[in-house]
Structures are given as C-alpha cells and as structure tokens.
Scaffold this active site. Structure first.
Site, mmCIF file in Angstrom:
data_model
loop_
_atom_site.group_PDB
_atom_site.id
_atom_site.type_symbol
_atom_site.label_atom_id
_atom_site.label_comp_id
_atom_site.label_asym_id
_atom_site.label_seq_id
_atom_site.Cartn_x
_atom_site.Cartn_y
_atom_site.Cartn_z
ATOM 1 N N CYS A 47 0.848 -1.180 0.000
ATOM 2 C CA CYS A 47 0.000 0.000 0.000
ATOM 3 C C CYS A 47 0.891 1.239 0.000
ATOM 4 O O CYS A 47 1.777 1.375 0.857
ATOM 5 C CB CYS A 47 -0.913 -0.002 1.227
ATOM 6 S SG CYS A 47 -1.918 1.491 1.374
ATOM 7 N N CYS A 50 0.341 3.244 3.529
ATOM 8 C CA CYS A 50 0.813 2.815 4.849
ATOM 9 C C CYS A 50 1.860 1.710 4.826
ATOM 10 O O CYS A 50 2.387 1.335 5.871
ATOM 11 C CB CYS A 50 -0.367 2.381 5.710
ATOM 12 S SG CYS A 50 -1.157 0.850 5.147
ATOM 13 N N CYS A 96 -7.303 -0.995 1.457
ATOM 14 C CA CYS A 96 -6.283 -1.500 2.369
ATOM 15 C C CYS A 96 -6.949 -1.657 3.734
ATOM 16 O O CYS A 96 -7.592 -0.725 4.231
ATOM 17 C CB CYS A 96 -5.127 -0.505 2.448
ATOM 18 S SG CYS A 96 -3.909 -0.916 3.720
ATOM 19 N N CYS A 99 -5.101 1.103 6.435
ATOM 20 C CA CYS A 99 -5.333 2.553 6.372
ATOM 21 C C CYS A 99 -6.655 2.916 5.697
ATOM 22 O O CYS A 99 -6.994 4.086 5.597
ATOM 23 C CB CYS A 99 -4.175 3.265 5.695
ATOM 24 S SG CYS A 99 -4.053 2.995 3.912
ATOM 25 N N CYS A 119 -8.392 -5.583 -9.582
ATOM 26 C CA CYS A 119 -7.980 -4.553 -10.527
ATOM 27 C C CYS A 119 -7.583 -3.317 -9.719
ATOM 28 O O CYS A 119 -8.439 -2.614 -9.188
ATOM 29 C CB CYS A 119 -9.164 -4.275 -11.442
ATOM 30 S SG CYS A 119 -8.802 -3.223 -12.830
#
Length: 134
Positions: A47, A50, A96, A99, A119
């Site tokens: 991510c 984070c 995510c 976060c 995707c």
C-alpha cells in the site's frame, strides 16, 4: 490488522496529489497510464499509503484492462471489500485493511482458482523487487 489513522492534513503531506486522489478520495487513474500496469518484475506490492503488504507478482497477470490485476492478495486480511454503487454501477471496492485507502475493485472474471480479478490503481501501490530482482 492494526489500523493506520492519520488526519487529512497528514495524508496530504505524506502522499503525492495523485496518490491522495486515489487512496483518500477513491479516485481512479486512467487505463494504461499506471506505472505498474506493465511491470513484469518479481516482487511484492505494498500500500502506497501505509506500507501494508498486499499482492505478490506471482499473482499478477495481464487482464487487458489497463490496470495492474491480481488473482488474490497475499493475505485475505490485508484488504477489505465494500459495495460501491457510484457512477451508476454496482461493484466491489477493495481497500487497504490497515489505512482504509482505496486500491481499486475486484471482479468475478479472473483466471485464478477463485475466479477473481483484483484490478488495482498503480498510484495506490509501491513495488519492491525480490532480492536480485530488477
């Protein structure tokens, strides 16, 4: 999963304008413009907000959609799914789990065992090659 909570000002200071738009405002980069769409290197995707580990290159494939696509996350607990009815469509948004940043969407048309296509937006991801990778 431990939650990463920042103020909007902290997110804006931490992210590029494009990353902020995608991760915090559920934006989407234009198809075929993301830096990881054509990435074939071996490694892991994290991510961009984070640093949570999200996807492995072993699960990445060319879906022809114009966005990096994966058959599964490295850990089901790393992402969360939410119904998205924006833009007159009914889709499943992927965030995510740490976060709550918007990553992209998951569709039931993938080639993997579960038939899923994650995707993702390149702007929501950071890539780290495996040792010795390119």
């Amino acid at each position: 999963m431990e939650k990463k909570i920042l103020t909007e000002a902290e997110w804006k200071a931490r992210l590029t304008p494009e990353q902020y738009h995608v991760l915090r405002e559920a934006g989407t980069e234009r198809a075929f413009t993301g830096k990881y769409n054509d990435n074939k290197a071996e490694g892991r995707y994290f991510c961009a907000g984070c640093g949570t580990e999200l996807f492995d290159s072993d699960e990445k494939y060319d879906s022809g959609s114009g966005w990096p696509s994966f058959t599964a996350p490295v850990d089901a607990e790393a992402v969360s799914e939410h119904m998205d009815t924006s833009h007159g469509m009914r889709r499943v948004e992927v965030r995510c789990a740490s976060c709550e940043g918007h990553l992209g969407h998951v569709f039931p048309d993938g080639p993997g065992v579960d038939g899923l296509r994650y995707c993702m937006n390149s702007a929501a991801l950071d890539f780290k090659p495996r040792d010795g990778g390119k």
